[in-house]
Design an enzyme around this catalytic site. Sequence first.
Site, PDB file in Angstrom:
ATOM      1  N   HIS A 203      42.821  31.998  33.555  1.00 23.16           N
ATOM      2  CA  HIS A 203      43.472  31.890  34.864  1.00 23.16           C
ATOM      3  C   HIS A 203      42.704  32.737  35.871  1.00 23.16           C
ATOM      4  O   HIS A 203      42.224  33.829  35.557  1.00 23.16           O
ATOM      5  CB  HIS A 203      44.919  32.371  34.746  1.00 23.16           C
ATOM      6  CG  HIS A 203      45.742  32.155  35.974  1.00 23.16           C
ATOM      7  ND1 HIS A 203      45.984  30.909  36.507  1.00 23.16           N
ATOM      8  CD2 HIS A 203      46.396  33.043  36.779  1.00 23.16           C
ATOM      9  CE1 HIS A 203      46.755  31.029  37.579  1.00 23.16           C
ATOM     10  NE2 HIS A 203      47.009  32.315  37.762  1.00 23.16           N
ATOM     11  N   ASP A 220      48.445  34.993  43.231  1.00 23.21           N
ATOM     12  CA  ASP A 220      48.467  34.389  41.899  1.00 23.21           C
ATOM     13  C   ASP A 220      49.230  33.076  42.018  1.00 23.21           C
ATOM     14  O   ASP A 220      50.409  33.073  42.365  1.00 23.21           O
ATOM     15  CB  ASP A 220      49.148  35.331  40.909  1.00 23.21           C
ATOM     16  CG  ASP A 220      49.261  34.742  39.506  1.00 23.21           C
ATOM     17  OD1 ASP A 220      48.779  33.617  39.295  1.00 23.21           O
ATOM     18  OD2 ASP A 220      49.831  35.416  38.628  1.00 23.21           O
ATOM     19  N   CYS A 282      44.115  26.691  39.424  1.00 21.09           N
ATOM     20  CA  CYS A 282      44.221  28.056  39.946  1.00 21.09           C
ATOM     21  C   CYS A 282      43.042  28.402  40.848  1.00 21.09           C
ATOM     22  O   CYS A 282      43.212  29.064  41.880  1.00 21.09           O
ATOM     23  CB  CYS A 282      44.334  29.056  38.798  1.00 21.09           C
ATOM     24  SG  CYS A 282      43.045  28.900  37.542  1.00 21.09           S
TER      25      CYS A 282
END
Length: 339
Positions: A203, A220, A282
Amino acid sequence: MEPIHNPPPQTCSYSRPSTTYTSFKDASCGTKVTRIIIALFLIVISCGLILCAYTFRDLLDADYSAQEGPQQATKLLQQLDKVLTGPPLPIWDNEHLFQFSCLMQNKHRRVLPIDICNPLTKFNFLEYICNCLMTKQSVNVNETDMCELFCPPTCTPENYRRLLCTSSVFPFVMWHDPSADTQEAMLTKMDQTMSSGRVGNSHWVLVIVDIEHRCVTFFDSFYNYIASPQQMREQLEGLAASLGAIYPKEGGSDSDQEELLSPFQVRIGSTVKVQSPGEFTCGAWCCQFLAWYLENPDFDLEEKVPTNPSERRALLADFISTTEQAMSRYSSLSWPTTD
């Protein structure tokens, strides 16, 4: 006198025992049980060897299915239909992140491109960011010799020095895998992920240091993948205090040392999950957040991102399609120049 007859000497003869093979049907009950146990043992050993041949990542990426009731299965399919409409979105990795940051530097000029040659993780990002900002400070006051200046391999020291001097917004990307609990393990995991070509549990998250606004912003797309927002805030407050000492407030009173060295503000940019389950976006979300930030550092993410999954996906797909072609000019990974 009668003759004595001695008996002939006795000889020992050894005969090889005969082995009789019987079918399973004709074997005794004990033999049948023994054969079944041996067969089961061999099957278990064979399965164990097969599993050992798989890597841990192969097991994680294997497809598993569970039998659900008709109602639950229907609801699950409806949710997936909302999210997975259209072709799969591309995966943006570190090279795409660098190319996009170069594109933003060309557009806004105050952005320093992302250095992808020094991988950042939750274990080393605080120290690295402080060192980078201290280097900029020393470059601004001509305290760093060109030979001492570290620069990425695809950028010349002279060009990197000029970029440092003109930059006030510093984006940093962190790579994370929850199964790694040390920096060494994290780097090993990163190498394994790159070699396998699979995303797995990896990630990307984004940290933006803005000197002009005296602000540290964290983003995030999963909201709490590395740590909870409160835990991240506590870590970033330590960074903000260090940056406040490196870059004192301008125009402050010399007598008020506490005001001069006040820490940067800390902002948690993601208060909701914007990345949909089943997608590996992401990296693209980090770039989209950076683009919004450069347009308006005080923007509200919840006002930008639709709550509907299909609309949110369409928004990101449009961002990717309109950006990829412009990013391609930096596919050689050479840093932009300030000329």
